[in-house]
Design an enzyme around this catalytic site. Structure first.
Site, PDB file in Angstrom:
ATOM      1  N   LYS A 102      -6.237  -1.553  15.036  1.00 15.66           N
ATOM      2  CA  LYS A 102      -6.511  -2.099  13.705  1.00 15.66           C
ATOM      3  C   LYS A 102      -7.431  -3.320  13.776  1.00 15.66           C
ATOM      4  O   LYS A 102      -8.256  -3.525  12.889  1.00 15.66           O
ATOM      5  CB  LYS A 102      -5.197  -2.468  13.011  1.00 15.66           C
ATOM      6  CG  LYS A 102      -4.414  -1.261  12.499  1.00 15.66           C
ATOM      7  CD  LYS A 102      -3.212  -1.734  11.684  1.00 15.66           C
ATOM      8  CE  LYS A 102      -2.577  -0.640  10.859  1.00 15.66           C
ATOM      9  NZ  LYS A 102      -2.082   0.517  11.589  1.00 15.66           N
ATOM     10  N   GLU A 153      -2.983 -10.513   7.615  1.00  9.27           N
ATOM     11  CA  GLU A 153      -3.795 -10.250   6.430  1.00  9.27           C
ATOM     12  C   GLU A 153      -3.177 -10.928   5.224  1.00  9.27           C
ATOM     13  O   GLU A 153      -1.964 -11.156   5.191  1.00  9.27           O
ATOM     14  CB  GLU A 153      -3.775  -8.749   6.093  1.00  9.27           C
ATOM     15  CG  GLU A 153      -4.639  -7.899   6.948  1.00  9.27           C
ATOM     16  CD  GLU A 153      -4.528  -6.425   6.545  1.00  9.27           C
ATOM     17  OE1 GLU A 153      -5.128  -5.628   7.257  1.00  9.27           O
ATOM     18  OE2 GLU A 153      -3.849  -6.079   5.550  1.00  9.27           O
ATOM     19  N   ARG A 185      -8.171  11.931  12.022  1.00 10.12           N
ATOM     20  CA  ARG A 185      -7.533  13.250  12.153  1.00 10.12           C
ATOM     21  C   ARG A 185      -7.343  13.837  10.768  1.00 10.12           C
ATOM     22  O   ARG A 185      -7.673  13.209   9.774  1.00 10.12           O
ATOM     23  CB  ARG A 185      -6.159  13.072  12.802  1.00 10.12           C
ATOM     24  CG  ARG A 185      -5.351  12.040  12.012  1.00 10.12           C
ATOM     25  CD  ARG A 185      -3.913  11.979  12.414  1.00 10.12           C
ATOM     26  NE  ARG A 185      -3.271  10.761  11.972  1.00 10.12           N
ATOM     27  CZ  ARG A 185      -2.695  10.562  10.799  1.00 10.12           C
ATOM     28  NH1 ARG A 185      -2.713  11.529   9.897  1.00 10.12           N
ATOM     29  NH2 ARG A 185      -2.122   9.422  10.488  1.00 10.12           N
TER      30      ARG A 185
HETATM   31  P1  ADP Z   1      -0.387  10.157   6.983  1.00 10.76           P
HETATM   32  O1  ADP Z   1       1.064  10.353   6.773  1.00 10.76           O
HETATM   33  O2  ADP Z   1      -1.087   9.647   5.803  1.00 10.76           O
HETATM   34  O3  ADP Z   1      -1.082  11.303   7.626  1.00 10.76           O
HETATM   35  P2  ADP Z   1       0.533   8.263   8.914  1.00 10.76           P
HETATM   36  O4  ADP Z   1      -0.167   7.096   9.505  1.00 10.76           O
HETATM   37  O5  ADP Z   1       1.803   8.055   8.186  1.00 10.76           O
HETATM   38  O6  ADP Z   1      -0.533   8.949   8.002  1.00 10.76           O
HETATM   39  O7  ADP Z   1       0.762   9.294  10.122  1.00 10.76           O
HETATM   40  C1  ADP Z   1       1.323  10.589  10.054  1.00 10.76           C
HETATM   41  C2  ADP Z   1       2.690  10.535  10.611  1.00 10.76           C
HETATM   42  O8  ADP Z   1       3.241  11.833  10.619  1.00 10.76           O
HETATM   43  C3  ADP Z   1       2.823  10.127  12.032  1.00 10.76           C
HETATM   44  O9  ADP Z   1       2.737   8.786  12.225  1.00 10.76           O
HETATM   45  C4  ADP Z   1       4.232  10.607  12.332  1.00 10.76           C
HETATM   46  O10 ADP Z   1       5.191   9.706  11.870  1.00 10.76           O
HETATM   47  C5  ADP Z   1       4.346  11.835  11.487  1.00 10.76           C
HETATM   48  N1  ADP Z   1       4.285  13.066  12.270  1.00 10.76           N
HETATM   49  C6  ADP Z   1       3.745  13.232  13.462  1.00 10.76           C
HETATM   50  N2  ADP Z   1       3.847  14.495  13.868  1.00 10.76           N
HETATM   51  C7  ADP Z   1       4.492  15.146  12.898  1.00 10.76           C
HETATM   52  C8  ADP Z   1       4.883  16.506  12.714  1.00 10.76           C
HETATM   53  N3  ADP Z   1       4.627  17.438  13.614  1.00 10.76           N
HETATM   54  N4  ADP Z   1       5.510  16.837  11.569  1.00 10.76           N
HETATM   55  C9  ADP Z   1       5.736  15.912  10.636  1.00 10.76           C
HETATM   56  N5  ADP Z   1       5.377  14.628  10.761  1.00 10.76           N
HETATM   57  C10 ADP Z   1       4.758  14.242  11.873  1.00 10.76           C
HETATM   58  P1  ADP Z   2      -0.035   2.215   9.135  1.00  9.87           P
HETATM   59  O1  ADP Z   2      -0.837   2.356  10.366  1.00  9.87           O
HETATM   60  O2  ADP Z   2       1.389   1.972   9.406  1.00  9.87           O
HETATM   61  O3  ADP Z   2      -0.314   3.331   8.165  1.00  9.87           O
HETATM   62  P2  ADP Z   2      -1.525   0.533   7.276  1.00  9.87           P
HETATM   63  O4  ADP Z   2      -2.370  -0.629   7.658  1.00  9.87           O
HETATM   64  O5  ADP Z   2      -2.238   1.764   6.860  1.00  9.87           O
HETATM   65  O6  ADP Z   2      -0.546   0.842   8.472  1.00  9.87           O
HETATM   66  O7  ADP Z   2      -0.545   0.064   6.105  1.00  9.87           O
HETATM   67  C1  ADP Z   2       0.520   0.858   5.676  1.00  9.87           C
HETATM   68  C2  ADP Z   2       0.938   0.467   4.271  1.00  9.87           C
HETATM   69  O8  ADP Z   2       1.306  -0.922   4.197  1.00  9.87           O
HETATM   70  C3  ADP Z   2      -0.130   0.603   3.216  1.00  9.87           C
HETATM   71  O9  ADP Z   2      -0.228   1.920   2.739  1.00  9.87           O
HETATM   72  C4  ADP Z   2       0.323  -0.369   2.156  1.00  9.87           C
HETATM   73  O10 ADP Z   2       1.349   0.178   1.372  1.00  9.87           O
HETATM   74  C5  ADP Z   2       0.921  -1.500   2.956  1.00  9.87           C
HETATM   75  N1  ADP Z   2      -0.069  -2.573   3.205  1.00  9.87           N
HETATM   76  C6  ADP Z   2      -0.970  -2.598   4.198  1.00  9.87           C
HETATM   77  N2  ADP Z   2      -1.729  -3.710   4.147  1.00  9.87           N
HETATM   78  C7  ADP Z   2      -1.313  -4.418   3.067  1.00  9.87           C
HETATM   79  C8  ADP Z   2      -1.700  -5.668   2.464  1.00  9.87           C
HETATM   80  N3  ADP Z   2      -2.646  -6.417   2.991  1.00  9.87           N
HETATM   81  N4  ADP Z   2      -1.042  -6.070   1.367  1.00  9.87           N
HETATM   82  C9  ADP Z   2      -0.039  -5.330   0.842  1.00  9.87           C
HETATM   83  N5  ADP Z   2       0.375  -4.151   1.354  1.00  9.87           N
HETATM   84  C10 ADP Z   2      -0.250  -3.687   2.461  1.00  9.87           C
END
Ligand code: ADP
Ligand code: ADP
Ligand code: MG
Length: 662
Positions: free
Chosen positions: A116, A200, A297
């Site tokens: 990050k 942040e 991804r």
């Molecule tokens: P997003 O949910 O928006 O794709 P995230 O940062 O929450 O982004 O990442 C996806 C998350 O899905 C992973 O961090 C993990 O917790 C979860 N995950 C990983 N593999 C699987 C799987 N095979 N089935 C369901 N969830 C998974």
């Molecule tokens: P992760 O890798 O766990 O997905 P993110 O940086 O994408 O981490 O943040 C996950 C969530 O945390 C965001 O979707 C939002 O809800 C909250 N968040 C992140 N940054 C901030 C911020 N600066 N202020 C308030 N909420 C935040």
């Protein structure tokens, strides 16, 4: 051309990738751990290879095992899905080194965006707006404290190597910073082996709005509009939609252009998502937006983008990996209607979303037509393993506009049957029909703010469920009596076969039914034309007239799963013989709330503990759960040690009331 594709993942995403690959005539190779040999993603593949034991570290996360499986099966490409190895740069390199195409961007792009802090440096250079904050290397507490002061409280600490919401801490004032830093660093070290953090400004009314981007190997990069993922719990998404409600066309182009700039800055190839945080305090979706991170991804919520664009993003990923240019230009991407996704999790919203793995007694998705899509990773009879993510399925609905999409989603969430594990299905229904959701009054605080309404009343629909269960019990008993009579050759006696479930019912009796930890007595009186059923609070209903509609009764062993619109009761008739049977443990015994691994037993036998003190830390589904002392007492026995795997309900330790020393 990719001819043999190995999918290095499990669950719904492995099933979903396989569907497109098979449609394109590609031979699909699944991989599985010992927990998944009978899993759905294995069944839908053309071929499947075992890669190791249940623990993800030794199977789905084991680079050598996955590459080995690809070699053995002659795969020419690997799709990593999401999670697991999908954002692991070393894995992408290992694929390339083995002469296998990695379906994703370059290892460099993954590396830059996987951190990050590093990604913010790159994005600042590319002119993408960032949340005011500190993301330098120096981690000295005084440097961090100065930075936080300059940013202005409240601030948010994030793990640089983080993901999945882990290692994040909100700090309201300077005096709390030291402790928060310490605990964030500890969690980051444990989860990612890297304790660097960034700080942040914490936005108090933000919306999470992200942009789907796509790049190819010919230097093209386009975006496929945005998704609003503001409905979250524990910083993790629960409901996502596209387009973002209330976003103007002008803002859509601006945020899309910023996302493309981000992708271009790292020569992005394939599907990616640029996540922004929008300060929605004054202008909703059109407020100032800031880069948060990029996920290199396919995203869990990609189906909403597929619905509004009519595109198959997995097909695009495969085409780009084959070296083809993107099939259309930016101006040709059309936005059609509205789509919303709800993630169905095996978790209990009433217990702070505690994961609740278990056996799926029934999973039934009716034929909904083209406006609803169910992406599931389990079928009836499957088990949801405690060691992996608790997501069961995604329910996605489309409509000509947002209201139509909500109506379709609500209908799908009402009719879908998932019996067995406790799920968030009813919670999701309440969320998408909440007046604030319908009015698109969204921000990341939505779930927390409306928690009480979304969780629902305890006991909602219980009488209807009990009545349905009683009907089924009596019916089963009557059928057994008829069959018994038929077996004795007396099928014609009026006692055995009247086709009426009241046969064999005693004129008056009490059924005892276990519902969770409680027991319910239901009194049944047979009348001339109907049967009255009375509950302990005096409520009386008549069968069959008052039999509620819409409840399904699904037997699973001795338990009846009674389910309606995602509300589920597990009811069990207590036979006379069981009544004296003692329930597990004695007074003061502490049991595991779910299957999982004992991370730490913090107390030892004979130790005096006080109410609220941490006794045991359990890990299940990638989360830690702390079991605390319900009262002051003395630990009289400890049944498990660090590292033990325990089943749900397993007795962990016994706590005796403290003797009064007078
Ligand atoms: P997003 O949910 O928006 O794709 P995230 O940062 O929450 O982004 O990442 C996806 C998350 O899905 C992973 O961090 C993990 O917790 C979860 N995950 C990983 N593999 C699987 C799987 N095979 N089935 C369901 N969830 C998974
Ligand atoms: P992760 O890798 O766990 O997905 P993110 O940086 O994408 O981490 O943040 C996950 C969530 O945390 C965001 O979707 C939002 O809800 C909250 N968040 C992140 N940054 C901030 C911020 N600066 N202020 C308030 N909420 C935040
Ligand atoms: Mg994120």
């Amino acid at each position: 051309m990719i001819e043999r594709l190995l999918i290095a993942n499990r669950g719904e995403i492995a099933v979903r990738v396989a569907r497109t690959a098979k449609r394109l005539g590609i031979h699909v190779i699944a991989v599985y751990s010992d927990a998944d040999s009978q899993a759905m993603h294995v069944a839908v593949a053309d071929e499947a290879i075992r890669i190791g034991p249940e623990a993800a570290a030794q199977s789905y996360l084991d680079i050598e095992a996955v590459i080995g499986a690809a070699r053995t099966s002659g795969a020419d490409a690997i799709h990593p899905g999401y999670g697991f190895l999908s954002e692991n740069a070393s894995f992408a390199e290992a694929c390339t080194a083995a002469g296998i195409a990695f379906i994703g961007p370059s290892a460099n792009a993954i590396r830059t965006m996987g951190d990050k802090a590093a990604s913010k440096v790159a994005m600042a250079a590319a002119g993408v707006p960032l949340v005011p904050g500190y993301h330098d290397e120096a981690q000295d507490p005084t440097v961090l404290a100065d930075a936080a002061g300059e940013i202005g409280y409240p601030v948010l600490i994030k793990a640089s190597a983080g993901g999945g919401g882990r290692g994040m801490r909100i700090v309201k004032e300077a005096s709390d910073l030291g402790a928060a830093l310490e605990s964030a660093k500890r969690e980051a070290q444990g989860a990612f082996g890297d304790d660097r953090v960034l700080i942040e400004r914490y936005l108090t009314t933000p919306r999470h709005i992200e942009v789907q981007v796509f790049g190819d190997t010919h230097g093209n990069a386009i975006h496929l509009f945005e998704r609003d993922c503001s409905l979250q719990r524990r910083y993790q998404k629960v409901i996502e939609e596209a387009p973002a409600p209330g976003m103007s066309e002008a803002r859509r182009s601006e945020i899309g252009a910023a996302a493309i700039a981000a992708a271009r800055a790292i020569d992005y190839v394939g599907a990616g998502t640029v996540e922004f945080i929008v300060d929605a305090t004054e202008d909703g979706a059109n407020g100032p937006f800031y880069f948060m991170e990029m996920n290199t991804r396919l995203q869990v919520e990609h189906p909403v983008t597929e619905y509004i664009t009519g595109l198959d993003l997995v097909a695009w990923q495969l085409a780009v990996a084959d070296g083809l240019p993107l099939p259309i230009r930016q101006e040709e991407v059309a936005l059609n209607g509205h789509a919303i996704e709800a993630r169905l999790y095996a978790e209990d919203p009433a217990r702070d979303f505690l994961p609740s793995p278990g056996h799926v007694v029934a999973f039934e998705a009716p034929e909904f037509g083209g406006e609803v899509r169910i992406d599931a990773g389990v079928r009836t009879g499957d088990d949801i393993a405690a060691v992996y993510d608790p997501m069961i399925a995604k329910v996605i609905a489309h409509g000509a506009d947002r209201d139509a999409a909500i109506a379709n989603l609500d209908r799908a969430l009402t009719e879908l049957v998932c019996a067995g594990p406790t799920t968030n299905q009813a919670f999701l229904r309440r969320a998408v029909t909440h007046p604030d959701f319908i009015a698109a009054r969204l921000d990341t605080g939505f779930i927390g703010r409306h928690a009480a309404e979304l969780v629902g009343e305890p006991g909602e629909g219980l009488f209807a469920a009990l009545l349905s269960a009683v009907t089924q019990l009596l019916d089963t008993r009557a059928r057994a009596a008829r069959e018994d009579a038929a077996a004795r050759g007396e099928a014609d006696t009026p006692w055995a076969d009247t086709g009426n479930w009241r046969v064999n019912l005693h004129p008056r009796e009490t059924l005892r039914i276990r519902c969770g930890e409680e027991e319910r007595a239901v009194e049944i009186r047979q009348g001339a034309a109907s049967t009255s059923v009375s509950f302990e609070d005096g409520t009386t209903m008549c069968l069959p007239d008052d039999l509620p509609h819409g409840w399904r009764v699904i037997p699973g062993g001795r338990v009846l799963h009674v389910i309606s619109g995602g509300i589920q009761y597990r009811l069990e008739q207590i036979m006379a013989a069981d009544v004296s049977e003692s329930r597990s443990g004695g007074v003061g015994s502490l049991n595991a709330p779910m299957p999982g691994k004992v991370v730490r037993v913090s107390v030892s036998q004979g130790e005096r503990v006080s109410c609220g003190q941490t006794l045991v830390v359990l890990e299940a589904m990638k989360m830690e759960h702390t079991i605390t002392a319900p009262a002051d007492g003395v630990v009289s026995e400890v049944f498990h040690a660090d590292g033990d795997q325990v089943t749900e309900g397993a007795e962990l330790l016994r706590l005796d009331a403290e003797e009064n020393e007078e």
